[in-house]
Write a protein that holds these residues in place. Structure first.
Motif, PDB file in Angstrom:
ATOM      1  N   ASP A  53      37.366  37.302  52.505  1.00 16.74           N
ATOM      2  CA  ASP A  53      37.737  36.913  51.138  1.00 16.74           C
ATOM      3  C   ASP A  53      39.230  37.032  50.942  1.00 16.74           C
ATOM      4  OD1 ASP A  53      35.124  36.469  50.677  1.00 16.74           O
ATOM      5  OD2 ASP A  53      34.758  38.350  49.576  1.00 16.74           O
ATOM      6  N   TYR A  79      42.901  34.544  38.932  1.00 17.86           N
ATOM      7  CA  TYR A  79      43.294  33.142  39.135  1.00 17.86           C
ATOM      8  C   TYR A  79      43.948  32.595  37.863  1.00 17.86           C
ATOM      9  CZ  TYR A  79      40.448  33.207  43.326  1.00 17.86           C
ATOM     10  OH  TYR A  79      39.936  33.492  44.553  1.00 17.86           O
ATOM     11  N   ARG A  84      46.556  32.578  47.472  1.00 19.52           N
ATOM     12  CA  ARG A  84      47.725  33.177  46.817  1.00 19.52           C
ATOM     13  C   ARG A  84      48.999  32.469  47.263  1.00 19.52           C
ATOM     14  NH1 ARG A  84      51.541  36.343  48.274  1.00 19.52           N
ATOM     15  NH2 ARG A  84      50.598  36.662  50.323  1.00 19.52           N
ATOM     16  N   ARG A 139      41.043  34.342  52.561  1.00 20.60           N
ATOM     17  CA  ARG A 139      40.887  33.168  51.731  1.00 20.60           C
ATOM     18  C   ARG A 139      41.783  33.262  50.491  1.00 20.60           C
ATOM     19  NH1 ARG A 139      35.616  33.121  52.396  1.00 20.60           N
ATOM     20  NH2 ARG A 139      35.239  34.269  50.462  1.00 20.60           N
ATOM     21  N   GLU A 140      41.720  34.448  49.884  1.00 20.18           N
ATOM     22  CA  GLU A 140      42.538  34.679  48.697  1.00 20.18           C
ATOM     23  C   GLU A 140      44.022  34.598  49.039  1.00 20.18           C
ATOM     24  OE1 GLU A 140      41.484  34.831  45.696  1.00 20.18           O
ATOM     25  OE2 GLU A 140      39.413  34.711  46.378  1.00 20.18           O
TER      26      GLU A 140
END
Ligand SMILES: Nc1ncnc2c1ncn2[C@@H]1O[C@H](COP(=O)(O)OP(=O)(O)OP(=O)(O)O)[C@@H](O)[C@H]1O
Length: 796
Positions: A419, A790, A427, A422-423
């Protein structure tokens, strides 16, 4: 006749002493009998014997000490110290002697009686006359009766002397033996009480020896009794013939007297022929009897001699046996004493051994106590170990639980990492989008604190005021002006706080972007402090080196990063390679080149490959040293040149093999003060013009980039040429505008702030609101990203 009746009666009395006394009274004689072989005081009763055995006295028929004639008894008797055995022998000897004495006394009494009777016969034979022949037969008959009586007396005396004496003897011996045994048992008991358990074998052996000795003694005693019995038989045999001899002798004498009396004329007075005939026949018969008696007497005398000899032999034999027994007994006693001595010595040795063993036992007790203590301590240790083991088992179970939890966490971590990646990508994407939206050029304003000198000189105080973290106001005589920046750092903000908002550009350089951090401002406004810092408060450059290699280390599993650097000084539009020694600077010609992809590099510049923050820091320090030397050599201040540190990054993905090329450029610009103020020399003017020209060209480029103009005038100065790939395009640029708060620097502060405003195209006029809306939108996006949220689609 009365006298005869008394005589017969008296001779039938078995009480010898009384009869003798009566006879003596009757015959009017004194008792002159005295046995030369006896003392007359010899004890002859059991009571007396027992007294002798017990060591008592006997006087006049009572117990008395042994007479000198009992020397054998004394010699053999010994004392009680002989253990009773000599007493035993003495008893035997004494009994024997008593027996002999009584026998001899009886013989003498009979002899005395015989003499008395002979005397009476001779007295009365004179008175015999006419009735003598008639009374001869009765006399003979009386003689026979008397002979029988004497024989009976002898028999009874012998039986008394033999059977009763032997019974008493046996009883006495049994008593003596019993006493001796009890004494022996007592001695053994005493000795056993002293003998320890380990001498029991020796005592048992001695007991066995004692039993053997007692057996031998019993055998000897039996032999002794046997001999005694033989002696008794012989004595009986002797007594019988003796009595017979005496009687025969008496009868012979009587007959001889009778014959003699008869022949001496008494028969002459007898006229009757028949009487003479009878008398002659009687005389003849008496003569024959007398001859027979003489023969018997002779035989008896011979037998007596023979028996006496045998008695003497037997006595000698008995004495020898007794001596032998005594010697054997003494020898046995000595052996016993020796063994007792040996046993005592063994007993002492055993006692010493026992003492040593007791000491040993005490030592062993101490050892046992020590061992008990040690055992106790070990038990305590064992208990501790058991507790620890219990804890360990609990920990193991907990560990298993934790391992399970760890496995779950690892799985969660893996999911989170995915995650996160992915983040992170997101980002980066959003960050770059934000950066792009914020503009490729960000401007931070930093106000330095008043120096000590400025405070002391009271130069008019501060003209700047930080209204918020984005707004700086300047109060001048011409009015109050506010300037908006991406961030405003106040005088008290430290180096770390400044770097926190800049390190994101380091990550961008590793992500393949060209990131540029530069400091702009007048001389003394804090550019070098911000970019380089001091030893105690390092600035952006050394912190960027550390951060860069931290990121490289953190991402080495995914990337291989190749890092190189060069360091330039731009003075009067001239490049100086700071990684080269000063004397070679002028001889080298450095040219700024761009490759096909638009990347800028300096041809001829020294590029240092670095693998650690330390390498990079050392190279950086060398460059600063060279800069200082060159400035001194050229007699210029270092603040009059631009300093560029360029770090090239070549990042290769280990997964994909993709290669990203990024660049981090750190620029400490020369002071931006106005020429008129900086001095009046020609060199200084040329210096100032060069600086202003480069800074102006930089402003033009930034302005063109901000206005997205189709033409960007990079080639107007070497500074902009060097920064061509670091300004515009996908480059990320951060410009620090350093200003002085002092009122005497107010003009320069205003110029710097206006220059920065030009860079961001931010004015303090009517566009302020719209600009504020934009800034507010960007701020909300940044804040959401900082919180890990987000951004809203609308905000984007
Ligand atoms: N933020 C700050 N906090 C504390 N001291 C500061 C700060 N900024 C600058 N100074 C101090 O002010 C002085 C001048 O700063 P600095 O030399 O960095 O200015 P400059 O702009 O680099 O000057 P030049 O162009 O001549 O190099 C130095 O003594 C520096 O230590």
């Amino acid at each position: 006749m009365d006298m005869e009746f008394d005589f017969l009666y008296i001779h039938q009395d078995r009480n010898e002493h009384r009869s003798l006394h009566v006879i003596k009274e009757e015959v009017g004689e004194e008792d002159t009998f005295h046995d030369s072989g006896t003392s007359g005081h010899e004890p002859d009763s059991l009571e007396a014997i027992q007294t002798v055995v017990n060591g008592g006295d006997m006087v006049e028929g009572r117990p008395s000490p042994p007479s000198p004639s009992d020397g054998d008894v004394d010699d053999r008797g010994g004392g009680e110290g002989r253990g009773g055995k000599p007493e035993d022998a003495a008893i035997l000897l004494h009994l024997e002697r008593c027996s002999h004495r009584q026998t001899r006394r009886t013989l003498h009494e009979l002899k005395e009686k015989y003499e008395t009777l002979q005397h009476q016969l001779s007295q009365r034979a004179i008175k015999l006359d006419e009735f003598s022949v008639r009374t001869v037969g009765s006399d003979l008959e009386s003689l026979h009766i008397e002979q029988e009586t004497i024989l009976n007396s002898l028999e009874s005396l012998n039986s008394i002397a033999s059977s009763d004496r032997l019974v008493d003897e046996l009883k006495l011996r049994e008593m003596t033996i019993s006493q001796l045994r009890s004494k022996v048992l007592q001695l053994e008991k005493d000795r056993l009480d002293k003998v320890p358990f380990d001498a029991a074998k020796e005592i048992t052996r001695l007991n066995n020896n004692l039993i053997q000795l007692e057996k031998a003694r019993d055998e000897l005693t039996i032999q002794n009794f046997s001999l005694k019995s033989k002696l008794s038989d012989l004595t009986t045999k002797i007594n019988d013939p003796a009595a017979t001899y005496q009687i025969a002798k008496e009868s012979l004498s009587f007959r001889e007297n009778l014959i003699q009396n008869t022949e001496n004329g008494k028969l002459k007075d007898v006229d009757d022929p028949d009487v003479v005939k009878v008398l002659r026949k009687a005389t003849y018969k008496v003569t024959n009897d007398t001859q027979k008696l003489r023969q018997m007497c002779t035989e008896l005398v011979n037998k007596e001699e023979e028996y006496k000899k045998r008695i003497t032999d037997l006595e000698t034999e008995v004495r020898n046996l007794q001596n032998e027994n005594s010697k054997r007994f003494d020898k046995a006693i000595r052996e016993m004493e020796n063994r007792l001595e040996i046993t005592s010595q063994k007993l002492e040795a055993a006692e010493r051994y026992l003492t040593s063993k007791e000491e040993e036992g005490n030592m062993l007790k101490l050892d046992i106590d020590t061992l008990n203590d040690e055992n106790k301590r070990l038990k305590e240790n064992l208990n501790e170990l058991i507790l620890k083991q219990k804890d360990y088992l609990e920990e193991t179970s907990q560990k298993a639980v934790l391992e399970g939890r760890f496995t779950r966490l690892a799985e969660e971590n893996r999911v989170l990492a995915e995650d996160f990646n992915r983040e992170r990508v997101l980002r980066k994407k959003y960050y770059n989008q934000v950066e792009e939206m914020k503009g490729k050029i960000r401007v931070f304003c930093r106000v330095r604190p008043m120096s000590e000198g400025e405070r002391r000189q009271e130069v008019g105080g501060e003209v700047t005021a930080v209204e918020d973290e984005f707004t700086l106001a300047v109060n001048t005589q011409r009015g109050h002006k506010s300037f908006l920046f991406d961030r405003v750092f106040q005088p008290h903000d430290d180096q770390d706080a400044v770097f926190q908002d800049t390190n994101a550009l380091i990550q961008s350089a590793l992500d393949g972007f060209n990131a540029t951090i530069m400091a702009y401002g007048q001389t003394g406004s804090g550019k070098t402090y911000t970019m380089l810092g001091t030893q105690a408060n390092p600035g952006i450059a050394p912190r960027a080196f550390q951060r860069l290699f931290q990121l490289v280390e953190g991402g080495k599993a995914r990337h291989d990063v190749y890092i190189s650097a060069y360091m330039m000084e731009l003075y009067n539009d001239k490049l100086i390679d700071l990684f080269k020694p000063v004397h070679t600077v002028e001889s080298e010609r450095l040219e700024i080149k761009r490759d096909k992809k638009g990347s800028v590099h300096v041809q001829g510049a020294t590029v240092r490959n670095v693998t650690s923050a330390r390498d990079l820091g050392q190279a950086f320090e060398e460059g600063l040293m060279n800069r200082h030397t060159a400035s001194t050599k050229m007699n210029v201040e270092s603040s009059r040149s631009h300093l560029l540190i360029v770090i090239c990054l070549n990042v290769t993905s280990k997964q994909t093999g993709n290669v990203l090329k990024g660049k981090l450029t750190l620029v400490d610009l020369a002071g931006s003060e106005r020429v008129s103020k900086s001095g009046a020399s020609a060199d200084q003017l040329r210096e100032a013009n060069s600086i202003n020209k480069s800074l102006s060209a930089l402003g033009d480029v930034i302005s063109a980039l901000s206005s997205e103009s189709s033409f960007v005038p990079y080639r107007n100065s070497k500074l902009t040429m060097l920064l061509q790939d670091s300004l515009g395009g996908n480059a990320k640029t951060l410009v620090f505008v350093n200003v002085s708060p002092a009122s005497y620097n107010a003009d320069e502060t205003l110029i710097s702030l206006m220059y920065a405003s030009r860079i961001k195209q931010i004015t303090n006029n009517i566009s302020k609101n719209s600009d504020n809306k934009e800034i507010s939108r960007l701020k909300s996006i940044i804040n959401k990203l900082k919180k890990g949220e987000y951004p809203d689609e609308e905000a984007l």
